[in-house]
Design a protein around this motif. Structure first.
Motif, PDB file in Angstrom:
ATOM      1  N   ASN A   1       0.816  -1.211   0.000  1.00  0.00           N
ATOM      2  CA  ASN A   1       0.000   0.000   0.000  1.00  0.00           C
ATOM      3  C   ASN A   1       0.856   1.269   0.000  1.00  0.00           C
ATOM      4  O   ASN A   1       0.538   2.231  -0.686  1.00  0.00           O
ATOM      5  CB  ASN A   1      -0.919  -0.057   1.233  1.00  0.00           C
ATOM      6  N   GLY A   2       1.913   1.284   0.792  1.00  0.00           N
ATOM      7  CA  GLY A   2       2.756   2.469   0.892  1.00  0.00           C
ATOM      8  C   GLY A   2       2.386   3.394   2.038  1.00  0.00           C
ATOM      9  O   GLY A   2       3.208   4.192   2.471  1.00  0.00           O
ATOM     10  N   ARG A   3       1.133   3.309   2.484  1.00  0.00           N
ATOM     11  CA  ARG A   3       0.634   4.102   3.633  1.00  0.00           C
ATOM     12  C   ARG A   3       0.685   5.600   3.352  1.00  0.00           C
ATOM     13  O   ARG A   3      -0.333   6.162   2.975  1.00  0.00           O
ATOM     14  CB  ARG A   3       1.379   3.715   4.913  1.00  0.00           C
ATOM     15  N   THR A   4       1.824   6.242   3.532  1.00  0.00           N
ATOM     16  CA  THR A   4       1.961   7.659   3.164  1.00  0.00           C
ATOM     17  C   THR A   4       3.327   7.832   2.508  1.00  0.00           C
ATOM     18  O   THR A   4       4.237   7.033   2.742  1.00  0.00           O
ATOM     19  CB  THR A   4       1.879   8.592   4.392  1.00  0.00           C
ATOM     20  N   PRO A   5       3.478   8.881   1.675  1.00  0.00           N
ATOM     21  CA  PRO A   5       4.751   9.015   0.954  1.00  0.00           C
ATOM     22  C   PRO A   5       5.973   9.175   1.866  1.00  0.00           C
ATOM     23  O   PRO A   5       7.098   8.908   1.419  1.00  0.00           O
ATOM     24  CB  PRO A   5       4.531  10.260   0.085  1.00  0.00           C
ATOM     25  N   ASP A   6       5.784   9.588   3.110  1.00  0.00           N
ATOM     26  CA  ASP A   6       6.945   9.740   4.005  1.00  0.00           C
ATOM     27  C   ASP A   6       7.126   8.534   4.928  1.00  0.00           C
ATOM     28  O   ASP A   6       7.977   8.555   5.826  1.00  0.00           O
ATOM     29  CB  ASP A   6       6.833  11.041   4.821  1.00  0.00           C
ATOM     30  N   ASP A   7       6.350   7.476   4.718  1.00  0.00           N
ATOM     31  CA  ASP A   7       6.441   6.274   5.547  1.00  0.00           C
ATOM     32  C   ASP A   7       7.452   5.309   4.925  1.00  0.00           C
ATOM     33  O   ASP A   7       7.563   5.232   3.703  1.00  0.00           O
ATOM     34  CB  ASP A   7       5.045   5.618   5.595  1.00  0.00           C
TER      35      ASP A   7
END
Length: 283
Positions: free
Chosen positions: A114-120
């Motif tokens: 999923n990646g969650r958020t770009p800064d994760d």
DNA sequence: ATGTCACGTGAAACGTGA
């Protein structure tokens, strides 16, 4: 040959929807994602009813999260679980890919991170995982390859209900879209978008806020076909009916029908119809 | 509407992930 992919969001809880769907749509090859079962639990709960319907099965599970499967009734050989040099997250490899040869095609069922958020950290893992997937395709015969599953990427802004909502969110960032484009550059066609170039076509709708009812969704479940299957596509569509009713997954299946006649084969030669014999007149 | 699911824990509500 009918090929389908479906993120079922728990195979066990989706069983009352999955089995009738198999009976109704009668796919020959099915890629499943988010089975959320260990191999042992899958075998106990799913093997029986699915084998009963004529499918061979390759499940690659891990338990609470992830888990992918391939079902086939046109052969299922040379099963490979995972990807070559598959990247780890938090020190272990997830169950996100399973590959087998089915009906002459090299099919991979994928559940892209999923990646969650770009800064994760999960976002970098997503990009590394996509690169490992691309490497696997380049190491095989791209012409007979099918990669199908939950890509967790909307290829273009036309694939999300409101691009403004997704600014700075995963699924739409340029690096993800570039990684998907690099995967497709190995020779894989997005056959649903090819079939519906300008239509609003979604495969996922959040459970919340009546998003399905309002058709506020995303197209993140893709069937990517090499030259051979891409040239045989007769139909490619999203099975929205499976998203309706009680207890649906938040994803709908994607269904692709392929012409079974190889190039140059016009099928069985049927003699011209002969003049039907006259039925004896009744008196 | 941050509005829903599904899972594990552990025995009911909460944390996690999507």
């Amino acid at each position: 040959m009918r090929l389908a992919t479906w993120n079922v969001n728990s195979a066990k809880s989706r069983l009352p929807r999955l089995l009738p769907w198999l009976d109704e749509r009668a796919p020959d090859v099915v890629c499943l994602q988010e089975t959320k079962l260990s191999d042992a639990d899958w075998a106990a709960e799913l093997d029986g009813p699915i084998a009963e319907r004529g499918y061979e099965i390759a499940h690659h599970g891990q338990g609470r999260w992830n888990g992918v499967a391939l079902l086939s009734r046109v052969g299922l050989t040379d099963v490979v679980r995972g990807l070559p040099d598959e990247p780890e997250f938090d020190g272990s490899v997830d169950a996100r890919a399973v590959t087998a040869t089915c009906g002459g095609l090299r099919v991979t069922s994928v559940y892209v991170p999923n990646g969650r958020t770009p800064d994760d950290p999960h976002y970098g893992f997503k990009l590394r995982w996509l690169e490992a997937l691309r490497r696997q395709v380049t190491g095989g015969d791209a012409a007979t390859t099918v990669v199908a599953g939950d890509m967790n990427i909307a290829p273009t802004d036309a694939d999300v209900w409101d691009p403004a909502v997704f600014v700075d969110s995963t699924h739409v960032t340029p690096p993800e879209r570039e990684a998907l484009a690099a995967l497709q550059a190995t020779g894989l066609q997005d056959v649903v978008r090819d079939r519906w170039p300008t239509d609003r076509v979604f495969s996922y709708w959040d459970y919340r806020a009546g998003r399905f009812h309002k058709d506020l969704g995303m197209r993140i479940d893709l069937v990517l076909c090499g030259a051979d299957p891409a040239g045989r596509v007769e139909a490619a569509w999203i099975d929205r009916k499976a998203r309706k009713g009680s207890g649906p997954s938040d994803h709908a299946p994607v269904i692709v029908d392929l012409d079974d006649a190889p190039d140059g084969d016009i099928g069985p030669v049927v003699p011209p119809p002969s003049t039907p014999a006259k039925l004896p007149n009744r008196t």
